[in-house]
Design an enzyme around this catalytic site. Structure first.
Site, mmCIF file in Angstrom:
data_model
loop_
_atom_site.group_PDB
_atom_site.id
_atom_site.type_symbol
_atom_site.label_atom_id
_atom_site.label_comp_id
_atom_site.label_asym_id
_atom_site.label_seq_id
_atom_site.Cartn_x
_atom_site.Cartn_y
_atom_site.Cartn_z
ATOM 1 N N THR A 94 0.833 -1.209 0.000
ATOM 2 C CA THR A 94 0.000 0.000 0.000
ATOM 3 C C THR A 94 0.864 1.253 0.000
ATOM 4 O O THR A 94 0.809 2.067 -0.906
ATOM 5 C CB THR A 94 -0.995 0.085 1.170
ATOM 6 O OG1 THR A 94 -1.916 -1.004 1.117
ATOM 7 C CG2 THR A 94 -1.818 1.383 1.089
ATOM 8 N N TRP A 136 0.402 -9.930 2.995
ATOM 9 C CA TRP A 136 -0.066 -9.188 1.820
ATOM 10 C C TRP A 136 0.574 -9.785 0.567
ATOM 11 O O TRP A 136 -0.116 -10.090 -0.386
ATOM 12 C CB TRP A 136 0.297 -7.713 1.946
ATOM 13 C CG TRP A 136 -0.756 -6.845 2.531
ATOM 14 C CD1 TRP A 136 -1.437 -5.835 1.906
ATOM 15 C CD2 TRP A 136 -1.271 -6.884 3.881
ATOM 16 N NE1 TRP A 136 -2.338 -5.257 2.777
ATOM 17 C CE2 TRP A 136 -2.256 -5.873 3.990
ATOM 18 C CE3 TRP A 136 -1.002 -7.658 4.992
ATOM 19 C CZ2 TRP A 136 -2.956 -5.640 5.163
ATOM 20 C CZ3 TRP A 136 -1.693 -7.428 6.168
ATOM 21 C CH2 TRP A 136 -2.663 -6.429 6.246
ATOM 22 N N ASN A 182 -4.284 -11.293 2.496
ATOM 23 C CA ASN A 182 -5.086 -10.088 2.632
ATOM 24 C C ASN A 182 -5.855 -9.744 1.356
ATOM 25 O O ASN A 182 -5.246 -9.503 0.303
ATOM 26 C CB ASN A 182 -4.196 -8.897 3.010
ATOM 27 C CG ASN A 182 -4.985 -7.630 3.194
ATOM 28 O OD1 ASN A 182 -5.782 -7.508 4.125
ATOM 29 N ND2 ASN A 182 -4.797 -6.673 2.290
ATOM 30 N N GLU A 183 -7.179 -9.730 1.476
ATOM 31 C CA GLU A 183 -8.080 -9.253 0.419
ATOM 32 C C GLU A 183 -7.857 -9.939 -0.925
ATOM 33 O O GLU A 183 -8.124 -9.365 -1.984
ATOM 34 C CB GLU A 183 -7.968 -7.723 0.270
ATOM 35 C CG GLU A 183 -8.443 -6.982 1.518
ATOM 36 C CD GLU A 183 -8.234 -5.477 1.447
ATOM 37 O OE1 GLU A 183 -7.567 -5.016 0.501
ATOM 38 O OE2 GLU A 183 -8.732 -4.776 2.337
ATOM 39 N N GLU A 259 -10.440 -5.707 9.275
ATOM 40 C CA GLU A 259 -9.855 -4.422 8.858
ATOM 41 C C GLU A 259 -11.003 -3.478 8.578
ATOM 42 O O GLU A 259 -11.954 -3.823 7.875
ATOM 43 C CB GLU A 259 -8.964 -4.555 7.625
ATOM 44 C CG GLU A 259 -8.325 -3.220 7.211
ATOM 45 C CD GLU A 259 -7.433 -3.323 5.986
ATOM 46 O OE1 GLU A 259 -6.743 -4.357 5.852
ATOM 47 O OE2 GLU A 259 -7.435 -2.400 5.151
ATOM 48 N N ARG A 385 -15.059 3.797 3.170
ATOM 49 C CA ARG A 385 -15.836 2.769 2.483
ATOM 50 C C ARG A 385 -16.561 1.937 3.529
ATOM 51 O O ARG A 385 -16.115 1.862 4.662
ATOM 52 C CB ARG A 385 -14.953 1.894 1.590
ATOM 53 C CG ARG A 385 -13.923 1.057 2.339
ATOM 54 C CD ARG A 385 -13.093 0.220 1.404
ATOM 55 N NE ARG A 385 -12.103 1.016 0.719
ATOM 56 C CZ ARG A 385 -10.878 1.272 1.214
ATOM 57 N NH1 ARG A 385 -10.536 0.804 2.396
ATOM 58 N NH2 ARG A 385 -10.015 1.997 0.544
#
Length: 668
Positions: A94, A136, A182-183, A259, A385
């Site tokens: 990120t 990640w 992650n995601e 998260e 969000r």
């Protein structure tokens, strides 16, 4: 006389009837543990990942200790229950890359990065804090050439268990929770293998959180697959908008917002955090909420600037900012512990009649309890969000009736935060007010819009503070670093890796002592759009008219390196970075390009460049004109380049080793 008496009696009956009717119409919020308690409280946490804590480790004393106290010290600031960290994977995640504990299958090093340090410092302040870890990206070797961490699930599981073992052996840290990827998509076979490997290595206590994306598919799969159900302890979703799903609740597992938040930490951000801390439970039965990020400690100009509970972006000055989310967290964390229980919906948790919400947390042993109330309005609690549906909140008087073990209480300690958005009155955070009286197991409280209130039987809370936070100062120029003051495997202060990992190592010759070296040997299994070139940034995205110099040693002829000014960006868009890049190649060429990929060539030529030899590179850009030198000899001048501000950078043309030393920069 008889008529007068009759009229008086009639009047009293009417008044009594009106009073009874008013009492019936008045909304009572009942708090009652008689029928049992609700879900077990999992804690409020912060997430250090995506290189979001990169600058924190460079802060001097006493400021670094003060910041850590605001985050972790019980009954002082945010007093967090959980610290979740990235398992560094050598990949952009990120705001930068975090180094892996295993760059290769034969490499194992637990001195890299700052997450070990951060977890250790958190445990010093709160021995009861829970530790969670999640990947990640992954080093390429775990996929054995496939580009996926799932193709060889036992290899990846052992890689994760090595991290957990390293935390224990080297730092005495117990990792309590571990995630998947992650995601990104999960893999059932991998989750089941991870559980098996952890059990075989005496890590059966480590609970698996799955899958750090959404609730929908993982919940459905847990319901379908018994072995997966046995492997997973917690369902964790990101940015759930305060709602879980019917399938998630049907699993009867702990539900977490693993998260959440990720919102600019002004007063609106504080309102967002206050609202979701309550409503994640009220609307979605989620018992833990974790903020990305823990602390905004990365350069302005990188993605999601100031999306943390507090801000610390100037280690050179020691300046930091304690922001509102610290105190809206305190309304819950200073009045609870992991292992407390929520009271059930309708008996201690719910939505207020005129907007807002309330929850009650209870110690099942002592029967101490705390009521957390928030009345955050829509426009003053918007999170990044998901989109927040419209709703209204009004000033209101709420009346609470205590039943069960709560009925014996005669007063409650009161802490209030009132967020102001009128442009003149500052917000007031975490103010202790006079206790509120409870009469006949009933009390009423007037609630203004945009207020957070905690009412509690507990004592000992405080709004922590330190005197004389240093004033803000710009990055100190001129600046230089020969890298000799650092420990091997550490990172040089102020540098923020964006692709690849730049570590302090011993030079290949004694004269240069310590150097900075790019250490990632192969493009990792990425989380976002890493560049094909390795790059580390330093400074300020607004800088223009700069000089940068560094000594470079290429370890192979088929490699290249660069220094750069005016670098436009970092983060997941690093592959699209523009600026002024001055390259040398072991093939005997030099280039000046306007892009990190080296495709947009502005000037080029030949030079005598050999592997294993140190060369001093210098790049000056001023007013859209560049001058480049090698070993003090100008090889390009009056080169027209983009006249744009940006970071200073240096890096390599790919994933291979290059040595850097004697870095310096100044403003022209």
């Amino acid at each position: 006389l008889h008529v007068g008496f009759f009229m008086l009696m009639l009047q009293q009956l009417v008044l009594a009837s009106a009073a009874e009717q008013q009492q019936q119409q008045q909304t009572y919020y009942v708090l009652d543990d008689s029928s049992g308690l609700g879900r077990r409280f999992g804690g409020i946490g912060g997430l250090s990942a995506g290189a979001s804590s990169r600058l924190l480790v460079d802060y001097p004393e006493p400021q670094v200790s003060e910041i850590l106290d605001f985050l972790f010290k019980p009954n002082f600031g945010a007093s967090l229950d959980i610290l979740k960290v990235e398992i560094g994977g050598d990949a952009q995640s990120t705001d930068g890359t975090e180094p892996s504990h295993m760059h290769s299958a034969t490499d194992e090093n637990y001195q890299r990065g700052y997450e070990w340090w951060l977890m250790t410092e958190a445990k010093k302040r709160n021995p009861d804090i829970k530790l969670s870890a999640l990947s990640w990206g992954f080093p390429a070797w775990v996929g054995e050439g496939s580009g996926s961490p799932y193709s060889h699930p036992e290899t990846t599981s052992n890689y994760i268990s090595n991290f957990i073992q390293g935390a224990k052996e080297h730092y005495g840290l117990t990792i309590d929770y571990v995630g998947i990827w992650n995601e990104r998509s999960y893999n059932i076979a991998y989750i089941e293998t991870l559980r098996s490997v952890l059990n075989s290595k005496n890590f059966s206590h480590v609970e698996i959180v799955a899958a750090d994306g959404s609730f929908e598919s993982i919940a459905q799969d847990v319901l379908k697959h018994p072995k997966l159900n046995e492997s997973v302890s917690i369902l964790g979703a990101h940015y759930p908008g305060t709602y879980s799903t019917a399938d998630a609740e049907a699993t009867h597992k702990q539900l977490w917002a693993s998260e959440d938040y990720s919102t600019f930490n002004d007063d609106v951000g504080a309102g967002c955090w206050a609202r979701i801390l309550n409503q994640n439970y009220v609307n979605g039965n989620m018992t833990s909420t974790i903020s990305w990020n823990l602390i905004a400690s990365y350069y302005d100009g990188l993605p999601y600037f100031r999306d943390g509970l507090m801000t610390a972006i100037e280690p050179w000055s020691g300046h930091y900012q304690v922001m509102g989310p610290i105190w809206t967290a305190a309304h819950t964390t200073q009045f609870s512990k992991v292992g407390y229980y929520y009271l059930k919906h309708g008996s201690g948790a719910g939505i207020l009649k005129h907007g807002g919400s309330y929850v009650t947390l209870m110690d099942a042993d002592t029967k101490d309890f705390s009521i957390i109330i928030e009345t955050m309005s829509h426009n003053h609690s918007i999170c990044i969000r998901p989109k927040l549906p419209e709703y209204t909140v009004a000033n209101q008087t709420a009346t609470f009736q205590l039943k069960g073990s709560l009925a014996k209480v005669t007063s409650l300690n009161k802490w209030v935060s009132h967020l102001s958005f009128d442009g003149t009155t500052p917000s007031q955070y975490f103010v202790k007010e006079d206790p509120i009286a409870v009469t006949g197991s009933v009390f009423s409280i007037f609630l203004e819009v945009d207020t957070v209130v905690t009412l509690s039987t507990l004592t000992g809370q405080q709004k922590g503070a330190f005197k004389d936070i240093p004033p803000s100062k710009p990055f100190p120029l001129p600046y230089s670093d020969n890298f000799n003051k650092y420990e091997v495997s550490s990172e040089a202060q102020y540098f923020a890796d964006q692709t690849g990992v730049f570590e302090i190592q011993k030079a290949s010759d004694e004269k240069h002592g310590n150097i900075m070296k790019q250490m990632v040997p192969t493009r990792p299994i990425t989380w976002c759009n890493d560049a094909n070139q390795a790059i580390t940034l330093i400074g300020n995205i607004s800088w223009s008219d700069m000089q940068v110099a560094v000594s470079v040693l290429l370890e192979s002829n088929n490699t290249s390196a660069f220094v750069a000014t005016s670098v436009s960006n970092g983060g997941c868009d690093i592959a699209q970075a523009t600026g002024v890049f001055f390259w040398i190649s072991g093939l005997g060429t030099w280039n000046i390009t306007s892009d990190i990929e080296g495709k947009k060539v502005l000037s080029s030529g030949k030079a005598t460049i050999s592997q294993g030899v140190w060369y001093n590179l210098e790049l000056i850009t001023k007013g859209g004109i560049a001058t480049a030198s090698i070993d003090g000899k100008v090889i390009a001048s009056a080169v027209a380049v983009p006249d744009q501000p940006g970071f200073i950078g240096m890096g390599t043309g790919g994933f291979y080793s290059v040595q850097f030393d004697n870095f310096s920069m100044r403003q022209e």
